[in-house]
Design a protein around this motif. Structure first.
Motif, short mmCIF file in Angstrom:
data_model
loop_
_atom_site.label_atom_id
_atom_site.label_comp_id
_atom_site.label_asym_id
_atom_site.label_seq_id
_atom_site.Cartn_x
_atom_site.Cartn_y
_atom_site.Cartn_z
N UNK A 139 8.29 -0.36 -3.75
CA UNK A 139 6.99 0.34 -3.52
C UNK A 139 5.89 -0.45 -3.78
N UNK A 140 5.27 -0.61 -2.89
CA UNK A 140 3.68 -1.24 -2.84
C UNK A 140 2.83 -0.30 -3.61
N UNK A 141 2.38 -0.49 -4.86
CA UNK A 141 1.31 0.15 -5.67
C UNK A 141 -0.05 -0.05 -5.56
N UNK A 142 -0.59 -1.46 -5.17
CA UNK A 142 -1.93 -1.72 -5.35
C UNK A 142 -2.00 -2.79 -4.16
N UNK A 143 -3.26 -2.83 -3.72
CA UNK A 143 -3.59 -4.07 -2.60
C UNK A 143 -5.04 -4.17 -3.25
N UNK A 144 -5.34 -5.56 -3.71
CA UNK A 144 -6.45 -5.86 -4.41
C UNK A 144 -6.59 -4.77 -5.85
#
Length: 177
Positions: free
Chosen positions: A145-150
């Motif tokens: 699960x991608x939880x943050x971009x920057x």
């Protein structure tokens, strides 16, 4: 699927989002979940997607096995995947997130194989990289699960699969530099 064009067997962004002239800034593998930024700003899309700009992306990975200090150190220092060596990343074991939505379909469960959760922050994003990294250190990924971009994160902007929201342009301006 992280596209607006039709796919023969899976839902796409067009099934959930009805806003003209926006595009995904980056992609997620078909078996991965989580944060995807959509934008009509070409510069923002470029800054998030272009590998040379090394925008940090944070993932939660549920892995088969328990991450010991040696495996975490290997992840942090870069992993030789055969066709390339990954850049160093941040990697740590975390508690199972209580705020995460249920997986559909659920991951496979083996009563004789424990699972654990890792938080990984990478500044590169090659095809299936996190899955390949964890497998290379003996911790196959079961859920990613991608939880943050920057600085934009699902913890500060809680959404469920298929939901969308607008983000303050000031918050996104940090992704443009």
């Amino acid at each position: 699927m992280c596209q607006f064009s039709a796919h023969p067997s899976r839902p796409t962004l067009a099934d959930y989002i009805d806003i003209p002239d926006i595009y995904p800034a980056g992609r997620l593998d078909a078996d991965s979940e989580g944060l995807l930024l959509l934008t009509d700003d070409g510069q923002l899309q470029h800054n998030i997607s272009h590998p040379a700009l090394k925008q940090p992306k944070t993932y939660l990975a549920q892995v088969e096995g328990i991450a010991d200090a040696a495996r975490l150190a290997r992840l942090r220092s870069g992993v030789d995947l055969g066709d390339f060596v990954t850049l160093p990343c941040q990697a740590r074991q975390v508690e199972a997130p209580d705020w995460l939505w249920p997986r559909n379909p659920p991951i496979r469960e083996r009563h004789d194989k424990p699972t654990s959760w890792l938080a990984l922050t990478l500044t590169e994003g090659k095809n299936r990289q996190v899955r390949r990294m964890t497998a290379a250190v003996g911790l196959p990924t079961l859920r990613l699960v991608r939880v943050a971009i920057g600085q934009v994160s699902l913890q500060s902007h809680p959404l469920w699969p298929g939901e969308a929201m607008e983000i303050d342009p000031g918050e996104l301006s940090r992704l443009k530099t």
